[in-house]
Structures are given as C-alpha cells and as structure tokens.
Design a protein around this motif. Structure first.
Motif, PDB file in Angstrom:
ATOM      1  N   ALA H 134       0.832  -1.200   0.000  1.00 38.82           N
ATOM      2  CA  ALA H 134       0.000   0.000   0.000  1.00 38.82           C
ATOM      3  C   ALA H 134       0.870   1.255   0.000  1.00 38.82           C
ATOM      4  O   ALA H 134       0.405   2.335  -0.360  1.00 38.82           O
ATOM      5  N   TYR H 135       2.155   1.107   0.438  1.00 40.89           N
ATOM      6  CA  TYR H 135       3.072   2.251   0.506  1.00 40.89           C
ATOM      7  C   TYR H 135       4.314   2.052  -0.360  1.00 40.89           C
ATOM      8  O   TYR H 135       5.197   2.890  -0.348  1.00 40.89           O
ATOM      9  N   ASP H 136       4.406   0.931  -1.082  1.00 40.00           N
ATOM     10  CA  ASP H 136       5.640   0.620  -1.821  1.00 40.00           C
ATOM     11  C   ASP H 136       5.238   0.040  -3.178  1.00 40.00           C
ATOM     12  O   ASP H 136       4.735  -1.070  -3.267  1.00 40.00           O
ATOM     13  N   GLU H 137       5.508   0.817  -4.218  1.00 41.44           N
ATOM     14  CA  GLU H 137       5.017   0.445  -5.552  1.00 41.44           C
ATOM     15  C   GLU H 137       5.666  -0.846  -6.055  1.00 41.44           C
ATOM     16  O   GLU H 137       5.031  -1.612  -6.784  1.00 41.44           O
ATOM     17  N   HIS H 138       6.938  -1.051  -5.711  1.00 32.03           N
ATOM     18  CA  HIS H 138       7.609  -2.279  -6.162  1.00 32.03           C
ATOM     19  C   HIS H 138       6.856  -3.514  -5.656  1.00 32.03           C
ATOM     20  O   HIS H 138       6.589  -4.446  -6.419  1.00 32.03           O
ATOM     21  N   VAL H 139       6.502  -3.490  -4.387  1.00 32.82           N
ATOM     22  CA  VAL H 139       5.768  -4.635  -3.817  1.00 32.82           C
ATOM     23  C   VAL H 139       4.368  -4.709  -4.420  1.00 32.82           C
ATOM     24  O   VAL H 139       3.859  -5.798  -4.726  1.00 32.82           O
ATOM     25  N   SER H 140       3.737  -3.550  -4.610  1.00 32.50           N
ATOM     26  CA  SER H 140       2.405  -3.520  -5.205  1.00 32.50           C
ATOM     27  C   SER H 140       2.418  -4.180  -6.589  1.00 32.50           C
ATOM     28  O   SER H 140       1.524  -4.955  -6.940  1.00 32.50           O
ATOM     29  N   ASN H 141       3.447  -3.866  -7.364  1.00 38.96           N
ATOM     30  CA  ASN H 141       3.546  -4.476  -8.695  1.00 38.96           C
ATOM     31  C   ASN H 141       3.746  -5.990  -8.587  1.00 38.96           C
ATOM     32  O   ASN H 141       3.162  -6.761  -9.351  1.00 38.96           O
ATOM     33  N   LYS H 142       4.586  -6.410  -7.660  1.00 37.38           N
ATOM     34  CA  LYS H 142       4.795  -7.848  -7.432  1.00 37.38           C
ATOM     35  C   LYS H 142       3.460  -8.531  -7.113  1.00 37.38           C
ATOM     36  O   LYS H 142       3.207  -9.659  -7.554  1.00 37.38           O
ATOM     37  N   LEU H 143       2.627  -7.857  -6.325  1.00 36.19           N
ATOM     38  CA  LEU H 143       1.322  -8.434  -5.965  1.00 36.19           C
ATOM     39  C   LEU H 143       0.417  -8.563  -7.188  1.00 36.19           C
ATOM     40  O   LEU H 143      -0.295  -9.556  -7.339  1.00 36.19           O
ATOM     41  N   SER H 144       0.463  -7.564  -8.054  1.00 37.91           N
ATOM     42  CA  SER H 144      -0.340  -7.638  -9.282  1.00 37.91           C
ATOM     43  C   SER H 144       0.123  -8.816 -10.144  1.00 37.91           C
ATOM     44  O   SER H 144      -0.687  -9.563 -10.696  1.00 37.91           O
ATOM     45  N   GLU H 145       1.436  -8.977 -10.257  1.00 35.09           N
ATOM     46  CA  GLU H 145       1.975 -10.119 -11.020  1.00 35.09           C
ATOM     47  C   GLU H 145       1.535 -11.439 -10.393  1.00 35.09           C
ATOM     48  O   GLU H 145       1.193 -12.384 -11.101  1.00 35.09           O
ATOM     49  N   TYR H 146       1.569 -11.480  -9.077  1.00 30.68           N
ATOM     50  CA  TYR H 146       1.192 -12.709  -8.367  1.00 30.68           C
ATOM     51  C   TYR H 146      -0.275 -13.064  -8.643  1.00 30.68           C
ATOM     52  O   TYR H 146      -0.616 -14.219  -8.893  1.00 30.68           O
ATOM     53  N   LYS H 147      -1.138 -12.053  -8.625  1.00 29.08           N
ATOM     54  CA  LYS H 147      -2.552 -12.299  -8.937  1.00 29.08           C
ATOM     55  C   LYS H 147      -2.676 -12.850 -10.358  1.00 29.08           C
ATOM     56  O   LYS H 147      -3.487 -13.751 -10.616  1.00 29.08           O
ATOM     57  N   GLN H 148      -1.858 -12.306 -11.272  1.00 32.53           N
ATOM     58  CA  GLN H 148      -1.888 -12.801 -12.643  1.00 32.53           C
ATOM     59  C   GLN H 148      -1.450 -14.267 -12.709  1.00 32.53           C
ATOM     60  O   GLN H 148      -2.061 -15.079 -13.417  1.00 32.53           O
ATOM     61  N   GLU H 149      -0.425 -14.603 -11.941  1.00 34.11           N
ATOM     62  CA  GLU H 149       0.054 -16.005 -11.887  1.00 34.11           C
ATOM     63  C   GLU H 149      -1.047 -16.944 -11.397  1.00 34.11           C
ATOM     64  O   GLU H 149      -1.237 -18.034 -11.945  1.00 34.11           O
ATOM     65  N   LEU H 150      -1.738 -16.517 -10.328  1.00 32.07           N
ATOM     66  CA  LEU H 150      -2.828 -17.344  -9.792  1.00 32.07           C
ATOM     67  C   LEU H 150      -3.877 -17.595 -10.863  1.00 32.07           C
ATOM     68  O   LEU H 150      -4.365 -18.710 -11.048  1.00 32.07           O
ATOM     69  N   SER H 151      -4.231 -16.527 -11.578  1.00 30.33           N
ATOM     70  CA  SER H 151      -5.232 -16.630 -12.633  1.00 30.33           C
ATOM     71  C   SER H 151      -4.728 -17.539 -13.761  1.00 30.33           C
ATOM     72  O   SER H 151      -5.463 -18.385 -14.272  1.00 30.33           O
ATOM     73  N   ASP H 152      -3.454 -17.361 -14.154  1.00 25.92           N
ATOM     74  CA  ASP H 152      -2.898 -18.162 -15.252  1.00 25.92           C
ATOM     75  C   ASP H 152      -2.924 -19.653 -14.908  1.00 25.92           C
ATOM     76  O   ASP H 152      -3.204 -20.483 -15.773  1.00 25.92           O
ATOM     77  N   LYS H 153      -2.629 -19.963 -13.661  1.00 25.83           N
ATOM     78  CA  LYS H 153      -2.644 -21.378 -13.259  1.00 25.83           C
ATOM     79  C   LYS H 153      -4.039 -21.968 -13.423  1.00 25.83           C
ATOM     80  O   LYS H 153      -4.190 -23.119 -13.822  1.00 25.83           O
ATOM     81  N   VAL H 154      -5.065 -21.179 -13.079  1.00 27.47           N
ATOM     82  CA  VAL H 154      -6.437 -21.659 -13.259  1.00 27.47           C
ATOM     83  C   VAL H 154      -6.703 -21.921 -14.734  1.00 27.47           C
ATOM     84  O   VAL H 154      -7.222 -22.976 -15.122  1.00 27.47           O
ATOM     85  N   LEU H 155      -6.293 -20.978 -15.582  1.00 26.99           N
ATOM     86  CA  LEU H 155      -6.575 -21.109 -17.018  1.00 26.99           C
ATOM     87  C   LEU H 155      -5.847 -22.314 -17.611  1.00 26.99           C
ATOM     88  O   LEU H 155      -6.374 -22.997 -18.501  1.00 26.99           O
ATOM     89  N   THR H 156      -4.635 -22.588 -17.127  1.00 27.68           N
ATOM     90  CA  THR H 156      -3.916 -23.789 -17.575  1.00 27.68           C
ATOM     91  C   THR H 156      -4.684 -25.047 -17.170  1.00 27.68           C
ATOM     92  O   THR H 156      -4.820 -25.988 -17.960  1.00 27.68           O
TER      93      THR H 156
END
Lengths: 163, 163, 163, 163, 163, 163, 163, 163
Positions: H134-156
């Motif tokens: 919430a205060y650190d953009e680098h971590v925020s971006n990592k979280l967005s990527e992580y959400k994408q990974e979770l979604s990609d695993k479902v689609l696979t």
C-alpha cells in the motif's frame, strides 16, 4: 483482614458481576483474599509485575477471570509457580463462551491453568479452598460443613417435592 | 517411596498411555504418588471408597483422567474436600474430545474440578506440583528450575533457527 | 396410587419445570410413578442407595434428568440393571445444552443411557411407556390412541390452514 | 432360535461392521434377535411395513442404526409403539458424527428415540437387555453377572498396574 | 388459482410463521402453489401418500420445512423424483438450529435435498422460481426484475448513507 | 454431445476428485453437461462472465463446488437466474468441512444456493436430474429406474445378511 | 475531509449499527475515510468496480463487514492488492456468528483477509490505524496515546474496586 | 539482506513447518524479514522485549503463529502499535484448530489481531505484502503479477480439464 492468601484478578471491571462470586465463597470460608483488575491486553506490564510478585507477597492461589480471547489466566501462569485457577467469562464479545473456555483451557504442555466451568467463579473460590484446605484443617472442616449444607438443601427440596 | 501425596486415577487401563505423563512429571519433581484404575461406571463402589479415604491416607491432590461421558473426576470431587484435577482423555469413543472436555469442565456450582487441556496429563502433574509447591519450598524451587528449562529450550531453538 | 413402575429423578429442584412433563405423560398413560431429587454431586450416597434399591422396589424404568456436566443418568445406570432414560436439561450453567447432551449420551461401552432430546422430558415419559407397553397391553393401547391423537391434531391444523 | 424379541435394523450393509456389536451382546445374553437391512431413503415402503408389523411379530425392542442424515430410527419410532433404540453411526459421509447424533437424538415431542453413543451398538444391545430384563429374571441375572465381569476386569487391571 | 406447481409443506403449524415467506415469494412471482401440513413423525402415511402423488398432480417442486430431527424433506425426497427444497426451521426444540440443518443437509448418496439457509423460507421460494424459470420465460423475467429490485434497494441505501 | 444443460464448475482442479461424481451421474442419466474450473478468488472476472452467459448458452442448472471460505456457488447465484447447486468440498484447508458448508448454505435472503451434503457431488448430479426431470419425461423415467436400482441393491444385501 | 485513506464497506445498511464503530475510531485517529454499501450478492458488478478502483483512488486499506455466508471481504480481496480487513457481523440470519466468521476467515491460499473478532468493527478501525501508522508518525503517536488511555481506564477501575 | 520489514515469530520450533510458508512468500516478493522463536508462555519476558523494540528496529508488520491456547499474537499486539498478523496453527494439542482460531481471533476491543485461516501462513505473508505494498510500488507491482500467476494457473488447469 490478614495478608491475602488468594488473589482474585480479572481483565475488566465488567467481569466483576461474575467474579464477585469467588470473593463471596472465600469470605464464607474465612480465607483472606484481595480483588483487583489486571488486564493482559491493556496493562501487560502490570500483569507481569502482579504475577511476578505474588509468591513473595504470600499469595497461595491466583484466580483469574477473563472472556473472549482470554489470555490473562495463561499468561499469569507463565509468570508464577503458584496454581492459577482460570474462570472463562461469557463476556459480551464472546461467541457463546467457546472462545473464553478454549483460550483458558487448552494451555500448552508446561504451563497449566486449572480451568473451571463457564462463569464458574463460585467454583473457582471453592477450588481455592480445596487447595488451601489440603494444608489447613480449619478450611478443610469448613469444606466438609459446606458439603453437608449442599446435601441438606437437596434433602429439604426432596421433602417439599415428595409431600 | 514415602506416602503418596498425589493419587493418579483413571477410568480404564487404556487411558494409561495418556495419563503416564502425569506420573513422569511427579517423578521429576520428586513428589511421591500412586497410580491406579478406578472406574466410575464399572466400579462405582470402589470409586466411592477411594475418594472417601483419600484425605485420611494423606493424599493432597487427586488427578483423575477419563474420556467420553467422563464422570470420574466430577464424582470423585463430590466425595472429597481435596482438589481434584481432571484430565479429559480423547478416548476411542470420544467425539473429537468435546464430550470428555465438557463432562469434566462444566461441573455445577459447589463441586469444582480443576480441568486441564485435552490429553493434558503432563499439565495435570505440573498443576499438582503448583499446589504442593505453594506449601513446600523444595517443590517450589523445582518448579522455578523447570520454568528455566522451558525457557532455555526456546533459546536453544532460537539459536538454531536464526543461524 | 399403586406401587410406582417409573422413578423420575433429577439433580436439582430447578430441573422440575422441565422434568414435570415426564410426570404428566405418565399420568396420562395411567402408569404409576414417583418423583424425587437425587443429586449425583451433592448427595452421592443417596444416589448409590436409590439406584441400588430400585429393582427391589418394583421400579421398571428410571428417568433421570440433569444439566451441565450431567452425571446422574450415567452413574445411576452404573448402579442398576434397569433401563435408565437420560434427559439432558438445558440448565442455566449449560453451554447451549451441548455439555448436558454429551455427558449423558456418550457413555462408555457396557453402561448405556437411553438419551432423549435436550429438555425432552415428555419424550422420556413416552419412552418409559413404550418400554412398559411392550409387556402391558393396556399401556400399549394407550400408546396407539396417543399416536392417533397426534395424527388428528395435524389433520385439524391441515383443515385450518387449507381453508 | 426361538422367535426374535429384538429386531436389529440398519440403513446399509456398510453399517454392519458397527452394528454387529449389538448382535454379539444379545447372543451373550441369550436373547433371540433378527438382523436385517431397512433403508429409510432407499426402501421407504419396506420401512413402513417392517415397523408396522413388529409388534404383531412379537418383537419387544427395535435397534436401528444409521449415519449422516439418519432418519431410520425416528421414522420407525413414528410407526410403532415399541421402544426404538437409535445408534448414530459415524458413516463415511458424516461430519464427525454430529449429523448422525443430532438427527437421531433431537426427535420432536411425541416420538422418542432411545439414543446411545456414537457407534455405540454394544450399548444398544445392553439397553435392549435392560428393557427385557425388567420383565425377565433370566436376562436380569445375566445383566448382574455382566456388571460383575466389567468390575472384575477393572480389578485385574488394577492388579497389573499397581504391581 | 390454476393447478399448483409448487407444494409447500411443513411438519407443524408452528412452522407456518417461518414458512409463509416462501408463499409470499411465489405469489410475487405469480407461480401457483399449495400450502399444507404433512408431519413425517405424526402422519407418516399421509407423507407417503403426499409424496407419491405429487408428480401425478402436476407439482414441479416441493418445499418442505421442518425443525429439530427434521426428517420430512429427506423422506419426501426418498418418495418422489421431483426436486425437494429443504428449509431447516429453528424450532423451539432445536439446538441453535444445528440439528435442523444437519438432518436435512447431510442426506446419503442417492437422495438429495436442496437445502437452504436456516429459516430461509424466502430463499426456498426463490429457488423454486429459479427451477421453474429455467423452463418458463415469464418467471425468468420476473427473477431478473427481482434481482434489479434488490440492486436498486442497495443503491437507495447508498444514497442515504453517503449523503 | 449436444449442448450442455448442466454446467459443473469448481474452484480448483484439486476439487475434481470430488466433483467428478456429479459428471458420472449426469452421464448415467444421459443429460449433456460441461465441466470446467472457475475460481471466485483467482479468476473473479471469468466467474462474472461464466455466470452472466449461462442462461444464453442454454444451461438449465449450474453445479458449483468449492471448499473453505467457499464463495463460488453464492457469487454465481448472485449473477444468474438459474438454479445453482452448491457442493461443499472438504478441501485440505477446511476446518472439518464446517467452513465449506456454512459459506455455501447460509446465503442471505434473495440469493439462494441449493446446498447438498459435504462432498455430495453425486447428489448434486441427481438434484440436477430432479430439476430437469420435472420438465423432461425421459429423465424422469431414468430417475424412477434409479430409485428402483437403489432399492434392489438393499434387497440383495438383505438376502445376503439374512441367509 | 481530505481524500479517504480507508474505505469502509458493508453488505447491507442493517450492518451499519455494527460497522459505525470503525468510522468512530478512524475519526478519533484523524484518518480520512469513506463509508458506503457494497453488496457482493445484490450488487456484484458494483463490488467489482469498487474493488478495482480503490488503489487508483488513493485508498490504503479496505474494511469490509458482512454476515451469514459473508462473501464481500473475500471477493474484494480477490479484486485488489490492498489489505482487506474483514468484520464478521452477527446478522439476524447468522447461526450464532459461526457462518460469518468462517466464510471470512478461511480464505484459500493466495487471497488473505485480515479477519477481526465477531462484530469487531472498532478493532477493524484500529487495525487500519496500525497499518497506516506503520508509515505515518502522526497516526503512530495517536495509537500510543490510545494505548495509554486503555491502560489509564484500567487503573481508574483498579482504584475504584480496591477502595 | 537489508533491515527486516517483517518479523515472523512463532511459539515453538514445531510451528516452523507451517510458518515457513510465510517466509517463502516474503522472499518471492523481495521483502526483507527475520524469523525467530518467541514463546508467550515459556519466554514471556523475551516476548515483552521483542514486541516493545519492533517499531524502533524498523519492523512494519509482525506475523505471529501459535496453536492451542494461542496467546502470542494477542499479547504482542498489546505491546506494540504495529499491525500484528495472527496465524492459528493446528498444533498437535489443538482441538481440530478451534482453540487456535478463537484464542487469536476473538481479541477484545482495543487490541486487534489480523487473523488469517488455520495454518494460513502463506496468506499471512501475502497480507504483510498487501500492507507494505500500500506504501511501496515495487511490492504492489509484485502483488499484481502474483494475482496474474494465480489466474494463469487456473486457465492452464481449464485447458487440461476441458480437452
């Protein structure tokens, strides 16, 4: 009153309406006691101090009542070698008392709390008397008389119901 | 061994694998004890006799373990003025331990049982030591050493984990 | 009234408001019964005596009601060969009735208690009638009539609701 | 074997490994019985027929075991004036046995089921014997002997443990 | 009213204050229905008859409400091929609703009951509409309008709260 | 296969070993279906899309399985007018299945989920057939045959056990 | 008020009497916030929109309260990278709060919700302050003062009780 | 590694097999952290010290795991203004995890613990990242990527299951 043998503590003054039953029992058994508020979460340093000094002040048993995520009895037990009796209080924020019971009862190996029934403050007082009475004949006799009273009350009720 | 100060009883020899932890603790604290089987439901007269004679035999604390509809601790408490420590045993016929816990913990006003955690026989032994230690400095010192041991084990684990 | 066939006992006179429903059912079925107070924890010797003499006094069924850590039904069952019907009472100190239910129902192998629903004293009375009715045609006929009454009441309600 | 006095029924043959304990007890007590499968949900008409004919066939007690949403004991009780003993079976689809217990125990006023402990089929057999023994001295004596056996086994264990 | 498509039944007229919410929903969605009392335990033969005739009478969905050891929904499901919606009623004899929920929900493989929330009779009505709406566009449109109403109410509350 | 009438969805491919029982039942009843993964928490937008398009694609019933804090069935129900059958899965992170059951069953007024037993995917398949069979005689006949099969299996077991 | 740092949302305006405690705490700590209604089940698209825009609008923490099958906190967490604090509300349709607690707490791996006690909206406000205070010294100081206030209130109660 | 932003503590090294999942997540998100053992009951003074110094050492979030009567998270929360994330561990002495959950979750008003699912240490790590992000953009971006990974695993998984 002579030096207290039992310390009755509780997490909040709202617990007093439950916990006062412990005091009444100790008065009946003529066991000197003290009553105060010690909150694990709002006065943690006071709790450490209270538990650490109890042995030195001549206390023999600590009765601690708390509700919800009830950490006071277990934390005090971690800080003293005295027997600690825990009273799970069904406080307003409790889920039907289950949280109070489980967070007092389910202590890890090494740090026991002598847990009594939900809202069982009177029983906490009697258990303290059981402990002191094991070493004090006056209290032991009072306990025998008390058992007789309990039995007599049943027999009186029998008379009423069977007539 | 000198006269036992603690009586460890249980409803069935199948409870022994849980209850022996209480005996081990008392040995460690050099507190003399006895161990036997007293079933509330299969030997009710033996139970009445055992509980009735405990004070006279010099017992200071009774530890009673039972599972399922666990009546032994509460019934013994009804028959003695000594402190009774109840150990809810997760026996094979228990519903996840809830029956054992509730039928020991939820005693009516007048007859407390000092209940410890499910299968918490070691804690029952320590609680008996807490009680005896309130009147016996040798045991009290043993308890202080034991607390130090518990703390030392944590610090050793800290060293391993942080390295 | 002729000699009682059913003994209705309870741990405390505060249980009477629940347990009286059993008496009303037995009156309806014209089965002689007695009602008294027998506390497992406050009058354990009275309990041993009551249970031990029931067969000799011509009792066929014992109905025992208790709440919280409810030991009366199971302890009586351990002391007699008669069928014992247990009524879990949702007493003021009970945790939503779970302690009452589990400490009556979950008896160990060898000593059954015929447990009915929480506060189910009326059903305890009917169950006693079922047992006696298996050997007594008068009671059996009363039970058939009672089943018809239950059915008729439903059909009357059907008429009202469908109109 | 002479005409059965006890009918043991269960919802599925997968319940047999639990329910056979009831049959073993009845054999031990020399009480004639029958065992069969009656499913409330898969053979509802067979259930209605079985329950309706039990009295006429000389059955004195029905033992019914079922798991999950266990309707067999209660439905049979609604269709007969005989005492029905319900055995909650912890079947593979049960949530830790709670569904089995509650759907047998919590019968509405008017239609009791004599519920025993989870998987307590042996106790169901003993309870049937308690009922029959109230009217049959041979069975009553067998029950007294059985109680003695239970007690003797405890005393043998005492000897082993105290040596 | 034209021939009923939904049969709303309940074990007792005391369930009507909960179950009438199902009727109100069906009225709103203009789906013809009937309401009556069918007790599994007090009128078992009427239950067998009702369930057996429902398909032939043109019923598409049965809504069955019951409390405590609630056998009506599951027993009806065993006697028809129609979808049966079960409403666990928190009746006066229920243990906080757990018995009602588990004895309806936990049906064995082969005989499902579509269970809704405790006291969720309105949702039972909507679920019946979902089922009928899958084959009837008029009802499906009513459901879409209803969803819009639910959403509109939230937005109105938003306006109030944010102002 | 023709256009699917039933959509079977689940939150994770680890649910497939439970949920495949629904597919097997639908195959047996010759009801066309589709199976896919739709995660409420990992693919929320895919869930919104799936639920929103189901009616238009000719789906009549959605079966949704999930475990732990199981939001999939309820969220899908909020996004469609079709009947949604929820299967509480006892997943590895579930507390004995209670979280799965309660987070599917206890939907608020307005948005029902037709909940079946814990891990009751076969019953979800049968319930879907009940729904479709209310409007399709072929399926209705299959359901009648299936009920006969269930009954026949019991009678075969009876033969074995009584011999 | 400046741009809100905390978004307080709830499933229904009936939750406001519980959730307003969160707002009061944030006012006390001088943290700007907004309050609105977002229903997962009645306004699912609004929920997707709200959660998706929160980061861009400068929100740092979302507090979401809901009862029964409470999906709002978990669904919002699936749609944002912000910390989401879940408040289980004991709503009128809840089974003693267990459904609210479990459907918020037991989120699957990957999508956490920071759950507080049942009806613990005040604690949700404090937890939001803990989070913001980790990066904002003004809030951190306010929190230290608040802890002092809690302690002072205990000491005042001590004075009263000990006098 | 730079100065730790997250402190991961646990009551016993036996909790490490659960709690290490939090460390793995923080490594993945490149957030510096420390891991150590702090026992509320065996090293209470060490706990007071650790909690009291955390702010000064630059820690932003504390993750505390414990089982049974789990007092560590709540006690640490009472001693710091930092957000404390509690992980209920299903330890060997726990009653199916209920004690761990309730004694962490049900904190009194004033001292929140951000509780995650039973054994949900990975989610504790992600929640710490949500807070820092919430205060650190680098971590925020990592979280967005992580959400994408979770979604990609479902689609696979979708691709595999639908093929």
């Amino acid at each position: 009153m002579s030096n207290p043998l039992v310390g009755i503590i509780m997490g909040s003054d709202s617990d007093l309406k439950v916990m006062s039953a412990a005091a009444e029992i100790l008065e009946k058994f003529e066991i000197p006691f003290e009553v105060t508020i010690v909150s694990a979460h709002r006065t943690p340093h006071r709790m450490v101090e209270y538990a650490g000094q109890a042995v030195g002040r001549g206390i023999k048993v600590i009765i601690a009542g708390a509700g919800g995520a009830a950490h006071l009895p277990g934390m005090v037990a971690s800080l003293t070698t005295l027997p600690v009796i825990g009273v799970p209080v069904k406080s307003s924020n409790s889920i039907d008392g289950w949280d109070s019971v489980l967070s007092i009862l389910q202590m890890p190996s090494g740090i026991p709390v002598a847990t009594v029934a939900l809202n069982g403050a009177a029983n906490a007082g009697i258990l303290a008397a059981n402990i002191i009475g094991a070493y004090d004949e006056h209290v032991s006799n009072k306990l025998s008389e008390y058992k007789q009273e309990l039995s007599d009350k049943v027999l009186t009720a029998v008379d009423k119901i069977e007539r």
